[in-house]
Design a protein around this motif. Structure first.
Motif, PDB file in Angstrom:
ATOM      1  N   VAL A   1      30.034  26.395  26.984  1.00 39.10           N
ATOM      2  CA  VAL A   1      31.480  26.264  26.812  1.00 39.10           C
ATOM      3  C   VAL A   1      32.187  27.418  27.513  1.00 39.10           C
ATOM      4  O   VAL A   1      33.168  27.225  28.250  1.00 39.10           O
ATOM      5  CB  VAL A   1      31.868  26.219  25.313  1.00 39.10           C
ATOM      6  CG1 VAL A   1      33.375  26.336  25.142  1.00 39.10           C
ATOM      7  CG2 VAL A   1      31.342  24.954  24.666  1.00 39.10           C
ATOM      8  N   GLU A   2      31.712  28.637  27.309  1.00 41.00           N
ATOM      9  CA  GLU A   2      32.335  29.803  27.941  1.00 41.00           C
ATOM     10  C   GLU A   2      32.268  29.701  29.463  1.00 41.00           C
ATOM     11  O   GLU A   2      33.236  30.012  30.156  1.00 41.00           O
ATOM     12  CB  GLU A   2      31.677  31.083  27.452  1.00 41.00           C
ATOM     13  CG  GLU A   2      32.041  31.419  26.022  1.00 41.00           C
ATOM     14  CD  GLU A   2      31.309  32.634  25.472  1.00 41.00           C
ATOM     15  OE1 GLU A   2      30.332  33.098  26.109  1.00 41.00           O
ATOM     16  OE2 GLU A   2      31.720  33.115  24.415  1.00 41.00           O
ATOM     17  N   ALA A   3      31.147  29.235  29.996  1.00 38.18           N
ATOM     18  CA  ALA A   3      31.004  29.076  31.443  1.00 38.18           C
ATOM     19  C   ALA A   3      31.992  28.040  31.968  1.00 38.18           C
ATOM     20  O   ALA A   3      32.644  28.250  33.003  1.00 38.18           O
ATOM     21  CB  ALA A   3      29.570  28.680  31.800  1.00 38.18           C
ATOM     22  N   GLN A   4      32.122  26.927  31.263  1.00 42.45           N
ATOM     23  CA  GLN A   4      33.078  25.886  31.667  1.00 42.45           C
ATOM     24  C   GLN A   4      34.512  26.409  31.609  1.00 42.45           C
ATOM     25  O   GLN A   4      35.325  26.129  32.489  1.00 42.45           O
ATOM     26  CB  GLN A   4      32.945  24.646  30.758  1.00 42.45           C
ATOM     27  CG  GLN A   4      31.738  23.798  31.051  1.00 42.45           C
ATOM     28  CD  GLN A   4      31.863  23.120  32.413  1.00 42.45           C
ATOM     29  OE1 GLN A   4      32.943  22.774  32.861  1.00 42.45           O
ATOM     30  NE2 GLN A   4      30.742  22.951  33.087  1.00 42.45           N
ATOM     31  N   MET A   5      34.836  27.176  30.561  1.00 37.40           N
ATOM     32  CA  MET A   5      36.184  27.732  30.420  1.00 37.40           C
ATOM     33  C   MET A   5      36.486  28.693  31.568  1.00 37.40           C
ATOM     34  O   MET A   5      37.591  28.683  32.112  1.00 37.40           O
ATOM     35  CB  MET A   5      36.342  28.444  29.076  1.00 37.40           C
ATOM     36  CG  MET A   5      36.280  27.514  27.879  1.00 37.40           C
ATOM     37  SD  MET A   5      37.569  26.260  27.882  1.00 37.40           S
ATOM     38  CE  MET A   5      38.981  27.261  27.501  1.00 37.40           C
ATOM     39  N   GLU A   6      35.535  29.507  31.945  1.00 35.50           N
ATOM     40  CA  GLU A   6      35.736  30.426  33.063  1.00 35.50           C
ATOM     41  C   GLU A   6      36.020  29.663  34.351  1.00 35.50           C
ATOM     42  O   GLU A   6      36.902  30.044  35.126  1.00 35.50           O
ATOM     43  CB  GLU A   6      34.512  31.323  33.235  1.00 35.50           C
ATOM     44  CG  GLU A   6      34.415  32.396  32.167  1.00 35.50           C
ATOM     45  CD  GLU A   6      33.198  33.292  32.340  1.00 35.50           C
ATOM     46  OE1 GLU A   6      32.676  33.383  33.474  1.00 35.50           O
ATOM     47  OE2 GLU A   6      32.790  33.912  31.348  1.00 35.50           O
ATOM     48  N   ILE A   7      35.318  28.579  34.567  1.00 38.00           N
ATOM     49  CA  ILE A   7      35.539  27.747  35.756  1.00 38.00           C
ATOM     50  C   ILE A   7      36.947  27.155  35.720  1.00 38.00           C
ATOM     51  O   ILE A   7      37.681  27.198  36.710  1.00 38.00           O
ATOM     52  CB  ILE A   7      34.475  26.626  35.847  1.00 38.00           C
ATOM     53  CG1 ILE A   7      33.109  27.229  36.165  1.00 38.00           C
ATOM     54  CG2 ILE A   7      34.875  25.578  36.881  1.00 38.00           C
ATOM     55  CD1 ILE A   7      31.943  26.264  36.024  1.00 38.00           C
ATOM     56  N   GLN A  37      40.021  27.884  38.288  1.00 37.04           N
ATOM     57  CA  GLN A  37      40.682  26.807  39.026  1.00 37.04           C
ATOM     58  C   GLN A  37      42.189  26.832  38.786  1.00 37.04           C
ATOM     59  O   GLN A  37      42.979  26.652  39.715  1.00 37.04           O
ATOM     60  CB  GLN A  37      40.109  25.450  38.610  1.00 37.04           C
ATOM     61  CG  GLN A  37      38.725  25.189  39.113  1.00 37.04           C
ATOM     62  CD  GLN A  37      38.115  23.915  38.546  1.00 37.04           C
ATOM     63  OE1 GLN A  37      38.600  23.362  37.566  1.00 37.04           O
ATOM     64  NE2 GLN A  37      37.017  23.476  39.139  1.00 37.04           N
ATOM     65  N   ALA A  38      42.592  27.043  37.546  1.00 36.51           N
ATOM     66  CA  ALA A  38      44.024  27.075  37.215  1.00 36.51           C
ATOM     67  C   ALA A  38      44.704  28.244  37.926  1.00 36.51           C
ATOM     68  O   ALA A  38      45.802  28.100  38.462  1.00 36.51           O
ATOM     69  CB  ALA A  38      44.215  27.167  35.704  1.00 36.51           C
ATOM     70  N   LEU A  39      44.043  29.387  37.947  1.00 34.44           N
ATOM     71  CA  LEU A  39      44.597  30.562  38.632  1.00 34.44           C
ATOM     72  C   LEU A  39      44.719  30.294  40.126  1.00 34.44           C
ATOM     73  O   LEU A  39      45.739  30.612  40.756  1.00 34.44           O
ATOM     74  CB  LEU A  39      43.718  31.776  38.359  1.00 34.44           C
ATOM     75  CG  LEU A  39      44.192  33.103  38.913  1.00 34.44           C
ATOM     76  CD1 LEU A  39      45.562  33.460  38.336  1.00 34.44           C
ATOM     77  CD2 LEU A  39      43.199  34.201  38.591  1.00 34.44           C
ATOM     78  N   ASP A  40      43.704  29.678  40.690  1.00 31.38           N
ATOM     79  CA  ASP A  40      43.718  29.339  42.119  1.00 31.38           C
ATOM     80  C   ASP A  40      44.844  28.344  42.415  1.00 31.38           C
ATOM     81  O   ASP A  40      45.571  28.505  43.396  1.00 31.38           O
ATOM     82  CB  ASP A  40      42.361  28.786  42.531  1.00 31.38           C
ATOM     83  CG  ASP A  40      42.226  28.631  44.032  1.00 31.38           C
ATOM     84  OD1 ASP A  40      42.621  29.565  44.748  1.00 31.38           O
ATOM     85  OD2 ASP A  40      41.735  27.568  44.469  1.00 31.38           O
ATOM     86  N   ASP A  41      45.005  27.329  41.561  1.00 30.76           N
ATOM     87  CA  ASP A  41      46.073  26.348  41.747  1.00 30.76           C
ATOM     88  C   ASP A  41      47.448  27.019  41.672  1.00 30.76           C
ATOM     89  O   ASP A  41      48.351  26.679  42.430  1.00 30.76           O
ATOM     90  CB  ASP A  41      45.996  25.241  40.676  1.00 30.76           C
ATOM     91  CG  ASP A  41      44.793  24.323  40.869  1.00 30.76           C
ATOM     92  OD1 ASP A  41      44.178  24.365  41.950  1.00 30.76           O
ATOM     93  OD2 ASP A  41      44.478  23.574  39.929  1.00 30.76           O
ATOM     94  N   ARG A  42      47.587  27.946  40.759  1.00 34.82           N
ATOM     95  CA  ARG A  42      48.862  28.653  40.594  1.00 34.82           C
ATOM     96  C   ARG A  42      49.190  29.492  41.819  1.00 34.82           C
ATOM     97  O   ARG A  42      50.335  29.568  42.241  1.00 34.82           O
ATOM     98  CB  ARG A  42      48.747  29.554  39.374  1.00 34.82           C
ATOM     99  CG  ARG A  42      49.990  29.671  38.626  1.00 34.82           C
ATOM    100  CD  ARG A  42      49.766  30.478  37.413  1.00 34.82           C
ATOM    101  NE  ARG A  42      50.788  30.097  36.467  1.00 34.82           N
ATOM    102  CZ  ARG A  42      50.948  30.628  35.316  1.00 34.82           C
ATOM    103  NH1 ARG A  42      50.137  31.563  34.913  1.00 34.82           N
ATOM    104  NH2 ARG A  42      51.898  30.250  34.527  1.00 34.82           N
ATOM    105  N   ARG A  43      48.178  30.129  42.378  1.00 33.19           N
ATOM    106  CA  ARG A  43      48.392  30.958  43.569  1.00 33.19           C
ATOM    107  C   ARG A  43      48.807  30.102  44.766  1.00 33.19           C
ATOM    108  O   ARG A  43      49.569  30.557  45.606  1.00 33.19           O
ATOM    109  CB  ARG A  43      47.114  31.726  43.914  1.00 33.19           C
ATOM    110  CG  ARG A  43      46.860  32.859  42.967  1.00 33.19           C
ATOM    111  CD  ARG A  43      45.620  33.639  43.359  1.00 33.19           C
ATOM    112  NE  ARG A  43      45.377  34.718  42.411  1.00 33.19           N
ATOM    113  CZ  ARG A  43      44.193  35.149  42.093  1.00 33.19           C
ATOM    114  NH1 ARG A  43      43.111  34.642  42.658  1.00 33.19           N
ATOM    115  NH2 ARG A  43      44.050  36.118  41.216  1.00 33.19           N
ATOM    116  N   ARG A  44      48.299  28.883  44.848  1.00 32.93           N
ATOM    117  CA  ARG A  44      48.631  27.989  45.958  1.00 32.93           C
ATOM    118  C   ARG A  44      50.013  27.376  45.821  1.00 32.93           C
ATOM    119  O   ARG A  44      50.595  26.975  46.810  1.00 32.93           O
ATOM    120  CB  ARG A  44      47.606  26.865  46.058  1.00 32.93           C
ATOM    121  CG  ARG A  44      46.301  27.311  46.660  1.00 32.93           C
ATOM    122  CD  ARG A  44      45.450  26.121  46.962  1.00 32.93           C
ATOM    123  NE  ARG A  44      44.126  26.386  46.400  1.00 32.93           N
ATOM    124  CZ  ARG A  44      43.220  25.483  46.155  1.00 32.93           C
ATOM    125  NH1 ARG A  44      43.478  24.229  46.385  1.00 32.93           N
ATOM    126  NH2 ARG A  44      42.066  25.810  45.667  1.00 32.93           N
TER     127      ARG A  44
END
Length: 94
Positions: free
Chosen positions: A76-82, A86-93
């Motif tokens: 679960v923690e690994a999935q949350m980190e992913i 992704q959300a941070l990357d989407d926000r930066r774009r």
């Protein structure tokens, strides 16, 4: 459309002042129009809330009905980190 009905509503003075300001600014022709717009917005928000709640319930139901084995805490923690990455990357774009 059924005929209009007259009702009596008590509102705080600051609310009445804000409503009258919108009419005086020309945004609405009458206090009735302002209130009708407010009621329509309230109904729309309630409908959106109900749809959002239905979607959440459907996701919960799908999750409960999912036959796959449960994930470990580490998984679960690994999935949350992913997902966060992704959300941070989407926000930066954006």
């Amino acid at each position: 459309m059924p005929p209009a009905e007259t009702i009596s509503v008590t509102l705080p003075p600051e609310t009445v002042r804000a409503l009258r300001e919108r009419v005086e600014a020309g945004e609405y022709a009458s206090l009735g129009e302002v209130l009708e717009d407010a009621v329509q917005a309230w109904q729309s928000r309630r409908q959106e809330d109900a749809e959002r709640l239905d979607a959440i319930r459907a996701r919960i139901r799908r999750s409960l009905d999912d036959p796959s084995p449960p994930l470990s805490l580490d998984e679960v923690e690994a999935q949350m980190e992913i997902l966060f990455a992704q959300a941070l990357d989407d926000r930066r774009r954006a």
